[in-house]
Scaffold this active site. Structure first.
Site, mmCIF file in Angstrom:
data_model
loop_
_atom_site.group_PDB
_atom_site.id
_atom_site.type_symbol
_atom_site.label_atom_id
_atom_site.label_comp_id
_atom_site.label_asym_id
_atom_site.label_seq_id
_atom_site.Cartn_x
_atom_site.Cartn_y
_atom_site.Cartn_z
ATOM 1 N N GLU A 285 -6.045 10.088 -10.861
ATOM 2 C CA GLU A 285 -6.894 9.538 -11.914
ATOM 3 C C GLU A 285 -7.905 10.570 -12.415
ATOM 4 O O GLU A 285 -8.364 10.497 -13.550
ATOM 5 C CB GLU A 285 -7.631 8.296 -11.374
ATOM 6 C CG GLU A 285 -7.571 7.120 -12.315
ATOM 7 C CD GLU A 285 -8.065 5.820 -11.705
ATOM 8 O OE1 GLU A 285 -7.254 4.910 -11.537
ATOM 9 O OE2 GLU A 285 -9.269 5.713 -11.400
ATOM 10 N N HIS A 306 13.323 12.044 7.413
ATOM 11 C CA HIS A 306 14.634 11.380 7.413
ATOM 12 C C HIS A 306 14.866 10.599 6.126
ATOM 13 O O HIS A 306 15.806 9.825 6.030
ATOM 14 C CB HIS A 306 14.741 10.476 8.647
ATOM 15 C CG HIS A 306 14.637 11.253 9.915
ATOM 16 N ND1 HIS A 306 15.724 11.664 10.643
ATOM 17 C CD2 HIS A 306 13.545 11.775 10.545
ATOM 18 C CE1 HIS A 306 15.317 12.374 11.686
ATOM 19 N NE2 HIS A 306 13.994 12.455 11.640
ATOM 20 N N LYS A 420 -4.575 -2.596 -19.535
ATOM 21 C CA LYS A 420 -5.475 -3.763 -19.507
ATOM 22 C C LYS A 420 -5.483 -4.459 -20.846
ATOM 23 O O LYS A 420 -5.400 -5.680 -20.941
ATOM 24 C CB LYS A 420 -6.913 -3.317 -19.171
ATOM 25 C CG LYS A 420 -7.119 -2.966 -17.733
ATOM 26 C CD LYS A 420 -8.607 -2.767 -17.476
ATOM 27 C CE LYS A 420 -8.855 -2.126 -16.138
ATOM 28 N NZ LYS A 420 -10.200 -1.607 -15.990
HETATM 29 O O1 PA5 Z 1 -11.715 4.856 -9.906
HETATM 30 C C1 PA5 Z 1 -11.904 3.934 -10.670
HETATM 31 O O2 PA5 Z 1 -12.864 3.927 -11.450
HETATM 32 C C2 PA5 Z 1 -10.981 2.737 -10.704
HETATM 33 O O3 PA5 Z 1 -9.919 2.878 -9.820
HETATM 34 C C3 PA5 Z 1 -11.729 1.476 -10.329
HETATM 35 O O4 PA5 Z 1 -12.252 1.621 -9.033
HETATM 36 C C4 PA5 Z 1 -10.826 0.249 -10.380
HETATM 37 O O5 PA5 Z 1 -10.274 0.123 -11.676
HETATM 38 C C5 PA5 Z 1 -11.608 -1.007 -10.053
HETATM 39 O O6 PA5 Z 1 -12.707 -1.140 -10.913
HETATM 40 P P1 PA5 Z 1 -13.899 -2.094 -10.604
HETATM 41 O O7 PA5 Z 1 -14.553 -1.650 -9.355
HETATM 42 O O8 PA5 Z 1 -14.780 -2.004 -11.797
HETATM 43 O O9 PA5 Z 1 -13.309 -3.485 -10.438
#
Ligand code: PA5
Length: 448
Positions: A285, A306, A420
């Protein structure tokens, strides 16, 4: 202390690269330290191990103690950065079989990390006859998956305990001021913990996001923070010789530059599996944007030798391995001697499993190098809270450096919004009507 061993990648690189990369690493480092790079408003984690809120930390410890004394289970609701770190640390330091073990700490069930009927129903079933509490974690407070799961478990708590006691059993970890979860927590009076404004989800495991569930599992969170602080001090040194994060970030950048597109995180320790999931999110990310970034994958050896071993040895040569290795512990199991020796294994009798593992690791990595797969080895002391604190900070710091070397913002995730928006539109969320119509047209068109 963490050591980065680059000896198995050097001969894949025609010339030493460190000197040429040092000015760029120094710039990236200065930006992280001062918070002046792109996304600098999300670099609160850089100094967190020293600056963390002591009052909140004590409240986390007190809440964990309360949950341990009044609950046989804790339901942890969260996704992505609000989920993977806590699970990674608990599995790594307790066990992937934590819930099955005899222990004096509550079972921990992670939900809200997907949209699956059976997962929710199963946890509901497992909670029958068990006193439980809920820790709902969402920085934005608006993420659909955890919000849906929270509806279920809040209702279950209320049915089981009544409104007042249910309220006492809910712990909310969210933004200081905004979001639906914050408003609900304030209105209902849930005990709340803060995800600091300047720390994004995937860098937040050392905040209440990770610390509360980790402390409930009985892990010493002071040692975890002490390890992170020690690594923070090491990583503050602007020097290739002494800063392991510089060495790792520099090596992986160089390998990528030479056509290695995939980084496979390998560990010979099955307890590490969910830490690898955490690492994948952190790097995927943070780097995967603007058409850039290594693709992060993971394997668990020797099991995956394996399954994926064939590909690693002889498949496309566009990957490298990053191998995390923990030092063995005292008092390990040894291979028993067998009078009959029907399996021909007496040559191993008396050796510890770690000795076997060490040879398996050396043999595997040599074979992979010969097959054209370089590796970076990350050598850690034995697996404990301090070491894991070091490792978490090390990976975060190297990730921030890597993002800046690639010239991307390592702290945003604009691409996550696309799914989303579509999901909301297809589910009929108010405000998404037009997009919904367009998507349905595309879907039905493609089905014709
Ligand atoms: O790293 C990030 O920002 C995302 O993976 C969030 O942690 C994830 O989308 C969850 O978001 P939130 O904590 O707002 O529910």
């Amino acid at each position: 202390m963490i050591g980065v061993d680059l000896s198995n990648m050097r001969h894949f690189i025609p010339l030493p690269y460190e000197m040429a990369l040092t000015p760029r690493l120094r710039l990236a480092h200065d930006r992280l330290q001062s918070g002046t790079g792109v996304g600098g408003e999300f670099t609160g984690w850089v100094h967190l191990p020293e600056n963390y809120d002591r009052e909140e930390f004590s409240r986390i410890q007190a809440a964990a103690g309360r949950i341990r004394s009044d609950s046989q289970a804790l339901v942890v609701i969260g996704i992505g950065g609000s989920y993977l770190g806590a699970r990674g640390v608990i599995e790594c330091l307790c066990s992937p079989n934590y819930n099955l073990k005899k222990k004096n700490t509550p079972n921990i069930y992670f939900v809200g990390n997907g949209l699956d009927n059976d997962q929710l129903a199963e946890v509901e079933e497992l909670l029958a006859g068990q006193d439980f509490s809920v820790n709902v974690i969402s920085k934005s407070g608006t993420t659909t998956e955890p919000a849906v799961a929270f509806r279920f478990f809040r209702k279950l708590l209320e049915e089981r305990y009544g409104h007042e006691e249910a309220t006492r059993r809910i712990y909310a970890t969210t933004d200081r001021a905004k979001g639906a979860l914050k408003s609900l927590a304030a209105a209902e009076g849930y005990e709340s913990f803060v995800v600091p404004d300047d720390i994004g989800g995937r860098y937040s495991v050392l905040t209440a996001v990770g610390l509360l569930p980790i402390a409930v599992a009985g892990i010493d969170i002071e040692r975890l923070m002490a390890g992170a602080k020690s690594m923070m001090q090491t990583c503050s040194l602007a020097d290739m010789e002494t800063n392991p994060a510089w060495q790792y970030a520099g090596a992986r950048y160089e390998l990528q530059h030479r056509g290695m597109e995939i980084e496979v995180l390998a560990c010979f320790d099955p307890f590490f599996r969910f830490m690898a999931e955490w690492w994948k999110q952190l790097y995927g990310e943070s780097e995967g944007k603007e058409g850039k970034g290594l693709f992060p994958a993971s394997v668990e050896y020797t099991a995956d030798l394996h399954s994926m071993g064939q590909y690693l040895q002889e498949g496309r040569r566009n990957l490298f391995e990053t191998v995390v290795r923990f030092a063995p512990r005292e008092g390990e199991l040894t291979v028993p001697y067998d009078e009959e020796n029907g399996d021909g294994l007496n040559f191993l009798a008396g050796k510890t499993i770690s000795e076997l593992k060490q040879q398996a690791m050396d043999g595997t990595l040599l074979a992979h190098v010969e097959g054209g797969v370089p590796n970076i080895r990350i050598c850690c002391e034995e697996r404990n809270a301090f070491t894991l604190g070091e490792l978490i900070y090390f990976f975060c710091y190297a990730c921030g450096l890597s993002g800046y070397l690639l010239d991307v913002n390592p702290f945003d995730q604009p691409g996550v919004e696309a799914y989303k928006k579509n999901m909301f539109a297809l589910l009929g969320k108010p405000g998404y009507e037009e997009l919904g119509r367009g998507l349905r047209e595309k879907l039905h068109g493609s089905q014709r």
